[in-house]
Design an enzyme around this catalytic site. Structure first.
Site, mmCIF file in Angstrom:
data_model
loop_
_atom_site.group_PDB
_atom_site.id
_atom_site.type_symbol
_atom_site.label_atom_id
_atom_site.label_comp_id
_atom_site.label_asym_id
_atom_site.label_seq_id
_atom_site.Cartn_x
_atom_site.Cartn_y
_atom_site.Cartn_z
ATOM 1 N N PRO A 241 0.847 -1.203 0.000
ATOM 2 C CA PRO A 241 0.000 0.000 0.000
ATOM 3 C C PRO A 241 0.881 1.251 0.000
ATOM 4 C CG PRO A 241 -0.074 -1.094 2.138
ATOM 5 C CD PRO A 241 0.820 -1.925 1.269
ATOM 6 N N ASP A 418 5.807 2.261 2.297
ATOM 7 C CA ASP A 418 4.862 1.170 2.555
ATOM 8 C C ASP A 418 4.044 1.553 3.782
ATOM 9 O OD1 ASP A 418 3.635 -1.189 3.370
ATOM 10 O OD2 ASP A 418 5.333 -2.462 2.779
ATOM 11 N N HIS A 419 2.773 1.786 3.564
ATOM 12 C CA HIS A 419 1.928 2.303 4.658
ATOM 13 C C HIS A 419 1.656 1.248 5.736
ATOM 14 C CE1 HIS A 419 -0.322 5.323 6.530
ATOM 15 N NE2 HIS A 419 -1.145 5.679 5.575
ATOM 16 N N ARG A 420 2.018 -0.007 5.472
ATOM 17 C CA ARG A 420 1.878 -1.022 6.532
ATOM 18 C C ARG A 420 2.922 -0.804 7.606
ATOM 19 N NH1 ARG A 420 2.593 -6.245 2.880
ATOM 20 N NH2 ARG A 420 4.253 -4.861 2.197
#
Ligand code: CAO
Length: 446
Positions: A241, A418-420
């Site tokens: 994401p 990476d939004h995680r």
């Protein structure tokens, strides 16, 4: 009788010995140049070893489970006609069976100067930390699996599509798997909701369009690097994401500093470009925000924080995008980095990188500043968690506290992450810190 050529294991990185997990050829197979012949697996990566020659497989010296080292003999080939086979010139040529000392050279010798012969292709490496296409892949290390009968080009096709050949029903003679079987398997998988990307993503197949109906066309086959980087970028795009944070840094002082060092660099035969300073600035930001110097483990349960600072640099080559890694950037000075970047980019453009040159990166920088553009959104080079895009710096009026405007050299920065792993506030903090560092680079270099 055709000349017998020996294929030996090239340098595949920092391994003393590495396990053979698949043998992709059988005696009698006709293989083309660059067809994968075996698959090796270390703790971190699986890699396909391509053939540096075209020909017919005469004998195979390795089997699944063997541990082999650089220079190990893999197979002997009866050379195809010279127009198809990549037979190196004499200085680099493998010895043949007919000579008294049948010693042959490894398939890849990236450190040697370019000869008139084609450069043997580098092994194809898949980093095992990267998210893999689950039950559709063919990378299992399960020795009890069923024997698969097919040829190397079908295996390569299956790998490119992420199809697990163990699950494919072969319709050829004695159950041999044909290319059409793999295509049918992938189509069926997509229709049933599984996908070659990752669990649960389902997309409708691209309709087949006959473009020639609308005008003259030419079909140009993608080369090996384009196929590999395309598959990797696609996987990163659909599995990570992404968020991209933009910023602009005033690098007027940095540029003055760079120019002040230009003469010294020239005397050393170096080009001290902006990129080298950005590499140092990125390391400073990674030290301040360790979450950016990290990867998710394959279970997704742990964040692996890295205590080393290896920076990948995207290099545009005639054959496509490659990302060699410059190691221990924190421990190297500007001139050393400039020298290393220059030689590495040169080797990349000459197609002389080995898989080891492209492994172990912590963070990637993609600089299009030498070309142009206002901004762009780079794709995270997973399993890394962030990438910095650098566009072209331009002189612009900069507002001053006294109400006047002063010319300033403004550098556009784009950080995709990476939004995680990284939340929006962290992304903005990292970018602001980086901005601060490049605006006042001397502080970092002191
Ligand atoms: N703004 C303005 N000028 C810039 C600049 C920037 N951000 N970055 C570089 N320049 C200048 C350089 O200073 C150099 O100028 P001089 O010729 O006057 O010295 C010129 O542009 C060309 O630089 P370069 O591209 O040769 O060197 P580099 O160190 O900046 O970059 C490399 C090296 C290998 C990264 C680059 O050549 C390259 O391949 N870039 C493309 C990367 C790419 O394809 N990215 C997209 C990947 S997909 O996301």
């Amino acid at each position: 009788m055709a000349e017998l050529l020996t294929i030996k294991l090239p340098n595949v990185g920092d391994f003393d010995e590495i396990e053979v997990i698949e043998v992709l050829i059988t005696v009698g197979d006709e293989i083309a140049l660059e067809d994968s012949i075996i698959v090796l697996e270390s703790d971190k990566a699986t890699m396909e070893i391509p053939s540096p020659y075209a020909g017919k497989v005469d004998s195979i010296m390795v089997k699944v489970g063997d541990r082999i080292a650089e220079g190990a003999e893999i197979a002997k080939l009866q050379a195809a006609s010279t127009s198809e086979a990549a037979i190196p010139d004499k200085s680099d040529a493998p010895e043949t069976e007919s000579k008294p000392e049948p010693e042959s050279v490894p398939a890849s010798k990236p450190e040697e100067p370019e000869s008139s012969a084609p450069t043997p292709p580098p092994p194809v490496t898949e980093n095992r930390q990267e998210s893999r296409p689950g039950n559709l892949t063919d990378n299992s290390n399960d020795k009890s699996r069923r024997q698969i009968y097919t040829n190397p080009s079908v295996r390569r096709y299956a790998r490119e599509l992420g199809a697990n050949l163990e699950l494919v029903t072969g319709t050829g003679t004695k159950g041999r798997i044909l290319k059409e079987d793999v295509t049918a398997f992938i189509k069926a998988s997509l229709t049933s909701g599984a996908s070659a990307g990752s669990g649960g993503i389902s997309v409708s197949a691209m309709p087949e369009i006959d473009f020639s109906k609308f005008g003259e066309i030419e079909a140009v086959p993608l080369n090996r690097i384009q196929k590999l980087s395309g598959a990797h970028l696609h996987r990163s795009w659909v599995t990570v994401p992404h968020v991209t944070q933009f910023d602009e840094a005033n690098i007027t002082e940095l540029e003055g500093f760079r120019k002040s060092l230009a003469g010294e660099a020239e005397k050393k035969g170096l080009r001290l470009t902006l990129l080298v300073f950005i590499m140092k600035a990125v390391v400073a930001a990674l030290k301040e925000y360790p979450n950016f110097n990290a990867s998710l483990d394959s279970s997704g349960e742990h964040l692996i924080l890295k205590k080393y600072f290896h920076i990948g640099v995207a290099v545009d080559t005639p054959k496509g995008l490659v990302v060699p890694v410059i190691r221990d950037v924190d421990q190297k000075g500007l001139f050393d980095l400039a020298a290393e970047l220059g030689t590495t980019a040169g080797r990349a453009r000459d197609g002389k990188l080995s898989p080891g040159d492209m492994q172990g990166g912590c963070f990637t920088i993609s600089s299009l500043g030498g070309i142009g553009g206002i901004q762009f959104t780079p794709i995270v080079n997973s399993p890394e968690v962030a990438i910095l895009g650098v566009a072209k710096a331009k002189m612009q009026p900069v507002y001053q506290a006294d109400g006047s405007f002063k010319p300033g050299l403004i550098l556009p920065l784009a950080l995709s992450y990476d939004h995680r792993v990284i939340d929006g506030a962290q992304g903005a903090r990292f970018t602001s810190y980086l901005n601060q560092v490049v605006s006042d680079i001397r502080r970092v270099l002191l």
